[in-house]
Motif scaffolding. Structure first.
Motif, short mmCIF file in Angstrom:
data_model
loop_
_atom_site.label_atom_id
_atom_site.label_comp_id
_atom_site.label_asym_id
_atom_site.label_seq_id
_atom_site.Cartn_x
_atom_site.Cartn_y
_atom_site.Cartn_z
N LEU A 70 1.03 -0.78 -0.02
CA LEU A 70 -0.08 0.14 -0.31
C LEU A 70 0.80 1.53 0.39
O LEU A 70 2.14 1.50 0.42
N ALA A 71 0.50 2.22 -0.64
CA ALA A 71 0.97 3.16 -0.82
C ALA A 71 1.26 3.55 0.90
O ALA A 71 0.81 3.90 1.46
N GLU A 72 2.94 5.21 0.97
CA GLU A 72 2.73 6.10 2.07
C GLU A 72 2.04 7.04 2.66
O GLU A 72 1.16 6.67 1.45
N GLU A 73 1.81 7.96 3.38
CA GLU A 73 0.76 8.01 4.03
C GLU A 73 0.76 9.63 2.94
O GLU A 73 0.11 10.50 2.71
N ASP A 74 2.09 9.56 3.00
CA ASP A 74 2.54 11.41 2.08
C ASP A 74 2.35 10.43 1.01
O ASP A 74 1.82 11.82 0.11
N GLU A 75 2.21 9.87 0.20
CA GLU A 75 1.86 9.39 -1.59
C GLU A 75 0.20 9.20 -1.24
O GLU A 75 0.15 10.24 -2.11
N VAL A 76 -0.85 9.47 0.10
CA VAL A 76 -1.48 9.75 0.09
C VAL A 76 -2.08 10.78 -0.04
O VAL A 76 -3.01 11.30 -1.42
N LYS A 77 -1.56 11.69 0.47
CA LYS A 77 -1.24 12.83 0.76
C LYS A 77 -1.05 13.94 -1.05
O LYS A 77 -2.18 14.90 -0.97
N LYS A 78 -0.29 13.18 -1.47
CA LYS A 78 0.59 13.64 -2.78
C LYS A 78 -1.09 13.83 -3.97
O LYS A 78 -1.65 14.25 -4.60
N ALA A 79 -1.79 12.50 -3.45
CA ALA A 79 -3.05 11.60 -4.62
C ALA A 79 -4.58 12.95 -3.94
O ALA A 79 -4.57 12.95 -5.17
N LEU A 80 -4.48 13.07 -2.82
CA LEU A 80 -5.48 13.93 -2.67
C LEU A 80 -5.44 15.27 -2.91
O LEU A 80 -5.90 15.95 -3.49
N ASP A 81 -3.74 15.73 -2.88
CA ASP A 81 -3.48 17.02 -3.78
C ASP A 81 -3.67 17.31 -5.06
O ASP A 81 -3.82 18.54 -6.12
N THR A 82 -3.55 15.93 -5.86
CA THR A 82 -3.32 15.73 -7.08
C THR A 82 -5.01 15.94 -7.68
O THR A 82 -5.09 16.60 -8.32
N VAL A 83 -5.96 15.63 -6.53
CA VAL A 83 -7.22 16.26 -7.00
C VAL A 83 -8.03 17.13 -6.70
O VAL A 83 -8.73 17.46 -8.04
N THR A 84 -7.18 17.81 -6.26
CA THR A 84 -7.28 19.20 -6.15
C THR A 84 -7.05 20.17 -7.24
O THR A 84 -7.42 21.92 -7.17
N GLY A 85 -5.87 19.56 -8.26
CA GLY A 85 -5.75 20.48 -8.77
C GLY A 85 -6.35 20.59 -10.41
O GLY A 85 -7.57 20.35 -10.31
N ARG A 86 -6.36 21.65 -11.66
CA ARG A 86 -7.10 21.47 -12.23
C ARG A 86 -7.03 20.92 -12.95
O ARG A 86 -5.74 19.91 -13.42
N ALA A 87 -7.77 20.48 -13.96
CA ALA A 87 -7.60 18.91 -14.81
C ALA A 87 -7.41 19.13 -15.99
O ALA A 87 -7.62 20.60 -16.56
N ARG A 88 -6.83 18.56 -16.73
CA ARG A 88 -5.47 18.79 -18.09
C ARG A 88 -6.49 17.79 -18.59
O ARG A 88 -6.05 16.67 -18.37
N VAL A 89 -7.13 18.07 -19.38
CA VAL A 89 -7.64 17.46 -20.45
C VAL A 89 -6.87 17.84 -22.01
O VAL A 89 -7.02 18.39 -22.37
N LYS A 90 -6.18 16.68 -22.50
CA LYS A 90 -5.95 16.77 -23.53
C LYS A 90 -6.36 17.16 -25.03
O LYS A 90 -7.37 16.56 -24.66
N ARG A 91 -5.85 17.40 -25.92
CA ARG A 91 -7.35 18.16 -26.65
C ARG A 91 -7.23 16.73 -27.98
O ARG A 91 -7.06 17.34 -28.85
N THR A 92 -7.23 15.45 -27.93
CA THR A 92 -7.61 14.65 -28.48
C THR A 92 -8.30 13.83 -28.45
O THR A 92 -9.33 14.29 -27.71
N MET A 93 -8.95 12.52 -29.37
CA MET A 93 -9.76 11.91 -29.32
C MET A 93 -10.02 11.25 -28.37
O MET A 93 -9.15 11.05 -27.69
N TRP A 94 -11.14 11.17 -27.98
CA TRP A 94 -11.85 10.58 -26.72
C TRP A 94 -11.45 9.56 -26.81
O TRP A 94 -10.88 8.74 -25.46
N SER A 95 -11.12 8.09 -28.17
CA SER A 95 -10.58 6.95 -27.75
C SER A 95 -9.43 7.02 -27.36
O SER A 95 -8.86 5.95 -26.64
N ARG A 96 -8.57 8.29 -27.75
CA ARG A 96 -7.18 7.53 -27.29
C ARG A 96 -6.69 8.37 -26.00
O ARG A 96 -6.48 7.69 -24.91
N ARG A 97 -7.42 9.84 -25.74
CA ARG A 97 -7.77 9.98 -23.98
C ARG A 97 -8.63 8.53 -23.49
O ARG A 97 -7.74 7.96 -22.47
#
Length: 188
Positions: A70-97
């Motif tokens: 399992l991930a360590e506590e600091d990696e869980v914190k980093k993952a939770l911080d990641t979800v608060t970031g701005r969505a990075r949606v690539k401008r490629t076709m949906w099938s590729r994404r």
């Protein structure tokens, strides 16, 4: 039946939670030997309670299949911080994404999974998701919440609420942003 003794191999022991990339969080219920084609193999028996699945993984294949602790506590914190970031949606076709999202989910990497959760999250005031977007979001959310619940010793519901609370802090995508992404998709 004989009382279960705790066995240990390669730093893993029975009763320990592990992450198997293509199935998520499971618990090692036993380490057993089995004879296959005349060879004796030592196997981890991993149970995935929510999926009602039991997997037998040869001890020698642990590294190559990508099983990890399992991930360590600091990696869980980093993952939770990641979800608060701005969505990075690539401008490629949906099938590729969709393929890229699927690969991230099946990588077993908590940070990569949290990126999928972040990128596919839609708040109430945002446009509806397509069926396939919703499926990928739910799959990523499920993997992420299971690992966080195991690490932080929370119920699955509490883990989902914790992630949703973090998602609510993320910068909002407007309907115009989503419409732009969709029109770019259709043009591609």
């Amino acid at each position: 039946m004989v009382a279960k003794k705790v066995q240990q191999r390669l730093g893993y022991k029975t009763g320990e939670y592990v992450v198997y990339p293509s199935h998520g969080v499971g618990v090692i219920v036993a380490i057993e030997e089995q004879e296959v084609a005349g060879l004796t193999l030592e196997l981890f028996v991993i149970s995935f309670e929510q999926d009602k699945l039991t997997l037998r993984v040869p001890v020698a294949k642990i590294k190559s299949v990508g099983m990890r602790k399992l991930a360590e506590e600091d990696e869980v914190k980093k993952a939770l911080d990641t979800v608060t970031g701005r969505a990075r949606v690539k401008r490629t076709m949906w099938s590729r994404r969709a393929q890229e999202y699927e690969a991230k989910i099946n990588s077993g990497d908590l940070i990569a999974i949290s990126e999928v959760v972040r990128d596919l999250y839609r708040s109430e005031e945002q446009p509806e998701q397509s069926y396939s977007e919703r499926q990928l979001f739910e799959q990523a959310m499920d993997r992420m919440s299971r690992e966080i619940s195991a690490v932080k010793k929370l119920t699955l519901t509490e883990a989902v609420q914790l992630i949703e609370k973090q998602l609510a802090k993320s910068p909002k995508r407007t309907k115009a942003d989503a419409a732009d992404a969709e029109s770019d998709e259709e043009a591609a």
